[in-house]
Write a protein that holds these residues in place. Sequence first.
Motif, PDB file in Angstrom:
ATOM      1  N   SER A   7       0.918  -1.203   0.465  1.00  0.00           N
ATOM      2  CA  SER A   7      -0.138   0.037  -0.027  1.00  0.00           C
ATOM      3  C   SER A   7       0.910   1.307   0.286  1.00  0.00           C
ATOM      4  CB  SER A   7      -1.085  -0.158   0.967  1.00  0.00           C
ATOM      5  OG  SER A   7      -0.042   0.130   2.474  1.00  0.00           O
ATOM      6  N   PRO A   8       0.424   2.307  -0.659  1.00  0.00           N
ATOM      7  CA  PRO A   8       1.308   3.232  -0.331  1.00  0.00           C
ATOM      8  C   PRO A   8       1.584   4.125   0.533  1.00  0.00           C
ATOM      9  CG  PRO A   8      -0.581   3.431  -2.667  1.00  0.00           C
ATOM     10  CD  PRO A   8      -0.880   2.409  -1.629  1.00  0.00           C
ATOM     11  N   PRO A  64       3.396  -1.101  -9.688  1.00  0.00           N
ATOM     12  CA  PRO A  64       2.699   0.191  -9.121  1.00  0.00           C
ATOM     13  C   PRO A  64       2.906   1.384  -8.874  1.00  0.00           C
ATOM     14  CG  PRO A  64       2.986  -2.499  -8.331  1.00  0.00           C
ATOM     15  CD  PRO A  64       3.863  -2.040  -9.635  1.00  0.00           C
ATOM     16  N   ALA A  68       1.423   4.656 -10.668  1.00  0.00           N
ATOM     17  CA  ALA A  68       0.568   5.833  -9.172  1.00  0.00           C
ATOM     18  C   ALA A  68       1.079   7.331  -9.860  1.00  0.00           C
ATOM     19  CB  ALA A  68       0.806   5.297  -8.154  1.00  0.00           C
ATOM     20  N   GLY A  98      -2.147   3.270 -17.183  1.00  0.00           N
ATOM     21  CA  GLY A  98      -1.563   4.189 -16.517  1.00  0.00           C
ATOM     22  C   GLY A  98      -0.141   4.566 -16.989  1.00  0.00           C
ATOM     23  N   SER A 280       6.476   6.180  -4.852  1.00  0.00           N
ATOM     24  CA  SER A 280       5.314   6.680  -4.071  1.00  0.00           C
ATOM     25  C   SER A 280       4.942   7.210  -3.021  1.00  0.00           C
ATOM     26  CB  SER A 280       5.404   4.518  -3.430  1.00  0.00           C
ATOM     27  OG  SER A 280       5.917   3.852  -3.802  1.00  0.00           O
ATOM     28  N   ALA A 283       3.820  10.484  -5.365  1.00  0.00           N
ATOM     29  CA  ALA A 283       2.605  10.517  -5.904  1.00  0.00           C
ATOM     30  C   ALA A 283       1.390  10.449  -4.986  1.00  0.00           C
ATOM     31  CB  ALA A 283       2.239   8.610  -6.197  1.00  0.00           C
ATOM     32  N   ALA A 284       1.291   9.934  -3.574  1.00  0.00           N
ATOM     33  CA  ALA A 284       1.159   9.689  -2.183  1.00  0.00           C
ATOM     34  C   ALA A 284       0.557  11.416  -2.538  1.00  0.00           C
ATOM     35  CB  ALA A 284       0.763   8.850  -1.057  1.00  0.00           C
ATOM     36  N   ALA A 287      -1.745  12.635  -4.698  1.00  0.00           N
ATOM     37  CA  ALA A 287      -3.220  12.522  -4.719  1.00  0.00           C
ATOM     38  C   ALA A 287      -4.072  13.622  -4.236  1.00  0.00           C
ATOM     39  CB  ALA A 287      -2.993  10.921  -4.127  1.00  0.00           C
TER      40      ALA A 287
END
Length: 287
Positions: A7-8, A64, A68, A98, A280, A283-284, A287
């Motif tokens: 998970s991010p 992934p 993202a 993506g 990651s 990206a988070a 978001a």
Amino acid sequence: MGDPTYSPPDPAELPEPVTPAGREGLAALLAHPERAVVALDFDGTLAPIVPDPEQARAHPDAVPALAALAPRVRSVAVVTGRPAGVAVRYGGFAGVPGLDRLVVLGHYGAERWDAVTGTVRAAAPHPGVAAVRAELPGFLDAIGAWRGTWIEEKGRAVAVHTRRAQDPEAAFEALREPLAELADRHGLIVEPGRLVLELRPPGMDKGVALAAYLREVGAESVLYAGDDLGDLPAFGAVEKLRSDGVAGLLVCSGSAEVKELAGRADLVVDGPPGVVRLLSSIAAQLA
């Protein structure tokens, strides 16, 4: 496929660069991701270094993380000495939702794969590579360097690895000068790496390829991550672009084998797992 338990990370985990220029580069990326390019080396950055380069594969969470991040920035580019098609295959980049704006600049920019078309475009090969390829096995045997060395066929280049030698560092240093002379006779240059010496055509390096691509897409900021001596030109290109007003963040995918990049990096992370966590986290944050 990534780890199904992955998970991010929390956006708060985003590390802080140690230099003012790096902090400015990260801030520019976060403020205007649509104007930013994220560019990454493959081996040692997205993929762990392994004894047999043909067994190299991207970190299981690299795709992934890229998927993202990629839709939130102008482009993601993989800049590698490998053939573009090989990097795409070993990275698992094709057909991933993506990643439609992903570009792979292979052979230091002599080849280009675009995810949107799924095709590779390439310049004509240098004739010196074929000549060196034919001569190299006998050349290594004649100088007593055959045992423990391994030749990697790279299409538009050829590389000699010493990782399997009894003393890899000593074999690497002993081969530097002879291979440089061989390359010079055929109009090539030698690019040193992590226990590997690559004989390839002059005139292209990761810095040239990166700078040209950033100009093409009109990037106003760039993150570049690498781990090896071949990434120094890309670091140099970003440093030059900073003086021209392009914000840049230089990331070293840390290694005990190559320390030169760490001294010029704005941020050092713990190899491919650290690169994945950084991507990651960005990206988070976006978001």
